[in-house]
Design a protein around this motif. Structure first.
Motif: not given
Length: 335
Positions: A25-27, A130-134
């Motif tokens: 998801r992060g990628n 860049i992070k995948s947490f909202p």
């Protein structure tokens, strides 16, 4: 030393790390942020950090590929030099996608890979995380933002080392850009994060680190940590180096499970956590603690011993009131 391979060879492999789902998801989110030559990413940088500059209609994205981390770090330094140009003069935006930076850590180079570094038209540099947490309603989990700020501060330090080698030295901005998904969507949003405090703390910590050559001088002669060694020889080599396990190690060190097993075998109270260890003073093993609580050992004037004996009395009284024989299974607490 590859600590993950070493832990596996010792029979205590590390199991922590990012899940495959989170990694994927992060990628995917990072690829979306950097799509179309980083157009959306540069729009966010302009909006959050540099509204006075010309809007980024297009950006130069240099090729940073090279052989090995040393080669990539040299290529990154060259790309930054070429992109900076003359400070104060109008210029184009430049996006460095996954540059490689080098930072001296205790006398050895550590290679770092930020998600991106942007060179502004005025020649200044900005770190992008860049992070995948909202970000929900414009704010994100403070603990996660703090961790991202500490990570970005290390990149800022490494960039400052690169900038110091240029004449004149370009400005490395201390406000980094944190990019996250907006609310529950996959759309990117961003916030500027000031990392001056984290940068100062990290700089002080790096300055106080013991040099690697000084650490190596304390090792027994001929000790080796190769995972290819026989199990007994490898275990003996690791045991030759003092280690103090605490539960916090589980989230940061690949050897934590090995050290936890050894700590439990010896009955070290640090296995219960550093706060417990601090409360117990000179009592370093669980057996010492239980003996002090039973009145079999320890100085009665020691506050830790006195607290343990009081806890043991209270426990015995509580069990007696409940009609349960106290026995000798342990002590409920120190206070």
């Amino acid at each position: 030393m590859d600590k993950a391979s070493l832990a596996g060879a010792l029979g205590s492999p590390a199991v922590f790390g990012q899940s495959q789902f989170a990694f994927t998801r992060g990628n995917a989110f990072e690829a979306r942020v950097k799509a179309d030559g980083g157009a959306e990413l540069l729009r966010l940088v302009h909006e959050q950090l540099d509204r006075g500059a010309e809007p980024p209609a297009a950006a130069h994205v240099p090729d940073l590929s090279a052989s090995g981390p040393e080669g990539r770090a040299a290529r990154t330094s060259l790309a930054l030099r070429e992109a900076t140009g003359t400070p104060g003069a109008p210029g184009s935006w430049t996006l460095l996608d996954h540059p490689m930076l080098a930072l001296d850590v205790a006398g050895s180079p550590a290679f770092l890979e930020p998600d991106a570094v942007v060179v502004h038209p005025d020649g200044s540099w900005t770190v992008v995380e860049i992070k995948s947490f909202p970000m929900l309603d414009g704010s994100a989990d403070p603990a996660k933002v703090g961790a991202a700020a500490r990570q970005a501060a290390v990149y800022v330090l490494a960039l400052e080392r690169v900038a110091a080698r240029l004449d004149p030295a370009p400005r490395v901005r201390h406000r980094v850009l944190l990019v996250c998904p907006k609310d529950f969507s996959n759309l990117p949003t961003a916030s500027a994060v000031d990392v001056r405090r984290q940068r100062a703390v990290t700089d002080r910590q790096l300055a106080r680190l013991t040099r690697l050559e000084d650490i190596a001088d304390t090792l027994p002669e001929g000790v080796r940590f190769s995972p290819d060694l026989p199990a007994e020889e490898l275990t003996a080599a690791v045991e030759a180096v003092p280690a103090t396990y605490a539960p916090e190690c589980l989230s940061a060190c690949e050897l934590a499970f090995h050290c936890r097993a050894r700590s439990r075998e010896t009955g070290a109270v640090t296995a219960l956590g550093r706060p417990v260890r601090a409360e117990l003073g000179g009592l370093s093993t669980v057996e010492d603690v239980l003996a002090a609580a039973r009145g079999e050992a320890g100085d009665p004037d020691d506050p830790a011993v006195a607290a343990l004996r009081r806890a043991a009395r209270l426990r015995a009284e509580a069990l007696a009131a409940a009609g349960v024989e106290a026995g000798g299974s342990g002590v409920a607490g120190c206070h």
